[in-house]
Design an enzyme around this catalytic site. Structure first.
Site, PDB file in Angstrom:
ATOM      1  N   HIS A  59       0.869  -1.186   0.000  1.00  0.00           N
ATOM      2  CA  HIS A  59       0.000   0.000   0.000  1.00  0.00           C
ATOM      3  C   HIS A  59       0.904   1.235   0.000  1.00  0.00           C
ATOM      4  CE1 HIS A  59      -3.097  -2.783   2.063  1.00  0.00           C
ATOM      5  NE2 HIS A  59      -3.390  -2.680   0.781  1.00  0.00           N
ATOM      6  N   GLU A  62       1.641   3.618   3.127  1.00  0.00           N
ATOM      7  CA  GLU A  62       2.149   3.020   4.357  1.00  0.00           C
ATOM      8  C   GLU A  62       3.672   3.060   4.294  1.00  0.00           C
ATOM      9  OE1 GLU A  62       0.161  -0.765   4.651  1.00  0.00           O
ATOM     10  OE2 GLU A  62      -1.823   0.181   4.587  1.00  0.00           O
ATOM     11  N   HIS A 152       3.447  -3.411   6.842  1.00  0.00           N
ATOM     12  CA  HIS A 152       2.410  -2.421   6.571  1.00  0.00           C
ATOM     13  C   HIS A 152       2.350  -1.411   7.708  1.00  0.00           C
ATOM     14  CE1 HIS A 152       0.171  -4.582   3.249  1.00  0.00           C
ATOM     15  NE2 HIS A 152       0.989  -5.529   3.682  1.00  0.00           N
ATOM     16  N   GLU A 216       2.009  -4.891  11.173  1.00  0.00           N
ATOM     17  CA  GLU A 216       1.389  -3.571  11.224  1.00  0.00           C
ATOM     18  C   GLU A 216       2.270  -2.671  12.080  1.00  0.00           C
ATOM     19  OE1 GLU A 216      -1.129  -2.592   9.488  1.00  0.00           O
ATOM     20  OE2 GLU A 216      -1.837  -4.518   8.722  1.00  0.00           O
TER      21      GLU A 216
END
Length: 351
Positions: A59, A62, A152, A216
């Site tokens: 993405h 990110e 991410h 994350e």
């Protein structure tokens, strides 16, 4: 250092020539560097017994993972440390990075179920990335360890600032070594899935039995506006891991919360809505019976004992995951830990 990478891996990825051709070179310390594609670079030492994919930029907005990968590659090319593992570094989606957006037409991290039809650039990109990773893992020796960390950043606050999602697969892969790595990286939580997800990390786990996880890392931020000191423990853990000198003391001391997925709520109609604020933090807890979502008269409520919501998003495309629901889980680390599709995580693997 190779002249094409003198400005850094990220700079080349964002400003590469239209006619890029793969090439390779060797560093003075003997490391072979293979620049396979724009944003795809392999580091290959002699006698390696691990094959590790470290991917970022799936993405485009990110950015902390992108900066981290750029730092790792720059330090390797400058000889700051010498990895002992074959490693494939990926900065995946330069077009989305340039556009400061999550994706251009379609969520790239939902396109790893199989080879995609060429309906848009993201589908083509997913196909290319799958092929690069396939070749990388196919070229490993039979007993080599296979790993994939897909990094991410979250689009919302989170009770756990740094956490990992371990995808469920049909492989008999004991994921306990991931627990040790996450502790050494001072990650806050580990989430064990139960359903296939068509994410990049799932693809490596399902097809190659890799120890795979989606990381994350904090919140999204503009490129070069991240406080990278927040991710220093993760960076050091990756360096130790690639150099085959894991920080055992940190792994023992750090507390890691572990959760298992109880349910996945999938959006099947545009009428889907959440019953709570769309910017609720990841791991927000809901008591038993509290309403979570509604779609065409079907109500979703928290099950017995309560559940916490992760990745709630009513704006996903129809057919995609709108929320994961999780509960705390304490595995017996003296026994294998398998994360298989459709079953409770634990010491019994799908046969």
């Amino acid at each position: 250092m190779d002249s094409q990478l003198s400005g850094g891996f990220l700079k080349h990825t964002l400003s590469s020539p239209m006619t890029f051709k793969p090439y390779s070179f060797q560093l003075p310390n003997g490391l072979d560097i293979i620049h396979h594609d724009v944003g795809v670079l392999e580091v290959s030492p002699e006698n390696a017994n691990r094959a590790i994919v470290i991917s970022s930029g799936i993405h485009g907005d990110e950015t902390a993972p992108i900066e981290l990968v750029d730092d790792l590659v720059s330090e390797i090319l400058n000889g700051a440390w010498v990895p002992q593992s074959r490693t494939l570094f990926i900065i995946a989606h330069p077009d989305a990075i340039h556009a400061h957006t999550r994706f251009i037409e379609e969520n790239l991290n939902r396109l790893f179920a199989d080879v995609n039809a060429d309906r848009n650039a993201e589908c083509q990109l997913a196909n290319h990335l799958q092929e690069h990773v396939r070749r990388f893992f196919v070229n490993t020796k039979d007993n080599d360890e296979k790993w994939h960390f897909d990094m991410h950043s979250a689009i919302r606050d989170s009770k756990h600032y740094m956490f990992a999602v371990v995808p469920a697969s049909t492989k008999t892969t004991d994921v306990r070594p991931l627990i040790g790595f996450l502790k050494s990286a001072q990650m806050d939580a580990m989430l064990l899935s139960r359903t296939p997800s068509s994410t990049f990390s799932w693809w490596s786990g399902e097809n190659f039995g890799a120890l795979a996880a989606t990381f994350e890392m904090g919140r999204v931020a503009p490129l070069y506006q991240n406080d990278m000191s927040e991710f220093a423990p993760l960076k050091q853990a990756l360096i130790n891991f690639l150099c085959d000198c894991e920080n055992v003391e940190a792994a023992i001391e750090h507390d890691l919360s572990i959760y298992k997925v109880t349910r996945t709520i999938t959006k099947t109609d545009d009428a889907f809505s959440l019953a709570f604020s769309g910017d609720a933090a990841n791991f927000t807890y809901f008591k038993e019976g509290e309403q979570l979502a509604e779609e065409n008269g079907t109500l979703y409520v928290a099950q017995k004992g309560g559940e916490a919501a992760v990745f709630p998003n009513a704006n996903v495309a129809v057919g995609q995951r709108a929320c994961l629901l999780v509960t705390p889980f304490v595995p017996d680390e003296s026994k294998p830990l398998f994360v298989n599709v459709g079953s409770e995580p634990g010491p019994i693997a799908i046969s």
